[in-house]
Write an enzyme that holds these catalytic residues in place. Structure first.
Site, short mmCIF file in Angstrom:
data_model
loop_
_atom_site.label_atom_id
_atom_site.label_comp_id
_atom_site.label_asym_id
_atom_site.label_seq_id
_atom_site.Cartn_x
_atom_site.Cartn_y
_atom_site.Cartn_z
N GLY A 30 11.64 12.04 -1.80
CA GLY A 30 12.85 12.79 -2.15
C GLY A 30 12.98 13.28 -3.58
CB VAL A 31 12.77 11.59 -6.81
CG1 VAL A 31 11.41 10.99 -7.02
CG2 VAL A 31 13.47 11.86 -8.12
NE ARG B 243 1.52 5.36 2.80
CZ ARG B 243 2.41 4.41 3.01
NH1 ARG B 243 2.06 3.14 2.84
NH2 ARG B 243 3.64 4.70 3.37
CB THR B 244 1.84 10.50 4.80
OG1 THR B 244 2.06 9.09 4.88
CG2 THR B 244 1.84 11.10 6.19
CE LYS C 111 18.70 11.81 -4.66
NZ LYS C 111 17.95 11.60 -5.91
CE1 TYR D 160 16.94 3.31 -11.80
CE2 TYR D 160 17.82 1.26 -12.67
CZ TYR D 160 17.93 2.36 -11.85
OH TYR D 160 19.06 2.49 -11.07
CE LYS E 235 6.60 11.14 4.65
NZ LYS E 235 7.13 9.94 4.00
CB ALA F 258 4.99 13.88 -1.09
#
Ligand code: ATR
Length: 279
Positions: free
Chosen positions: A143-144, A165-166, A80, A226, A169, A141
């Site tokens: 792509g979306v 978690r990281t 993206k 989903y 990012k 954190a």
């Protein structure tokens, strides 16, 4: 399946318009099923396929839009952001999120747009939940997340807190959106709405290692996932007496918006469409 170059020659000589989704992996994408359903229902002479690519193939692949061998591209994980150098112009949404999921050709230019934003926004609006002045806690954190943050700001939330978690990012997110807050993974701040934007839950047994038992009721638990329909995250939220929603409508409405851009038609979102994605 994969599209061979032979297939593309067949399409080039045909009037039939060609669309596809690119990503890696791509086998599990439900975009072809959804778009082809709408294409057929609206009597459009087009086909929608999927194509797995490597990053070093993006440039040449996207150039097929200029040659009109391809009429539109959806972009999914992990491209993206990396498609951006190969586009002529970005919408405000795509620019501010540095995220493109829909590519099209207009006025001799290759345009990049982001319909994940309207997808998220529409899904929340359909749930009748009013986000105005609400505090939102985002897990993940990836792509979306920029698209979700853009939509939340547009819907006038009062606070956005991100935890990943990281930790490093979240720096990229802070560069894009100066006003967001972050907390260390494992900490749970006050919130009205919590969004799981991690990939934890894609496997039915996946469990996020966070303890929600002390939060009060009547919050909104939203999962971008989903499939499965109800992740353990949503199950927990529901059992604690909260409103829950999965990412199905977000997925459907991002596709709906891309379809409208390409075909200048608004396809139906009805029970059949929603059922299509139940598997
Ligand atoms: P990408 O990171 O390539 O954009 P993504 O699927 O969009 O991929 O994002 C995956 C998200 O799920 C990330 O926020 C990831 O956290 P890290 O940045 O620490 O990798 C998160 N994630 C994946 N597995 C996780 C786990 N077991 N616990 C917590 N977060 C997890």
């Amino acid at each position: 399946g994969a599209t061979s170059f032979k297939d593309q020659r067949v399409f080039k000589t045909s009037k039939m318009k060609k669309f596809l989704v690119i990503g890696n992996p791509i086998e599990h994408s439900l975009s072809p099923m959804l778009h082809n359903y709408w294409i057929k229902n609206n009597g459009i002479d087009a086909i929608y396929e999927k194509q797995k690519l490597n990053e070093n193939q993006l440039k040449e692949f996207i150039s097929q839009i200029r040659e009109k061998k391809i009429n539109g591209i959806n972009v999914t994980v992990p491209f993206k952001k990396s498609v951006i150098p190969y586009l002529d112009e970005l919408s405000i949404e795509a620019r501010n999120t540095q995220s493109v999921n829909t590519i099209y050709f207009k006025d001799n230019k290759i345009f990049g747009h982001n319909t994940d934003i309207v997808g998220f926004e529409t899904s929340v609006k359909k749930s009748k939940y009013d986000l105005t002045n609400k505090e939102v806690f985002i897990l993940g954190a990836g792509g979306v997340v920029p698209s979700i943050i853009f939509a939340l700001i547009k819907m006038r939330v009062s606070k956005i807190i991100v935890s990943n978690r990281t930790k490093e990012k979240t720096d990229n997110l802070k560069n894009l959106f100066q006003n967001i807050e972050t907390v260390d993974w494992g900490k749970i701040p006050n919130f009205d709405m919590i969004i799981n934007a991690t990939s934890v839950g894609l496997k039915k047994k996946d469990n996020i290692n966070l303890n929600f038992s002390s939060i009060s009721k009547n919050k909104f638990f939203y999962d971008v996932i989903y499939n499965p329909k109800e992740t353990n995250f949503l199950k927990t939220g529901k059992n604690l007496g909260n409103l829950t929603l999965n990412g199905k409508l977000m997925f459907i409405y991002q596709a709906h918006s891309a379809f409208n851009i390409w075909h200048k038609q608004k396809p139906n979102v009805n029970e059949n469409v929603i059922k299509l994605l139940d598997k």
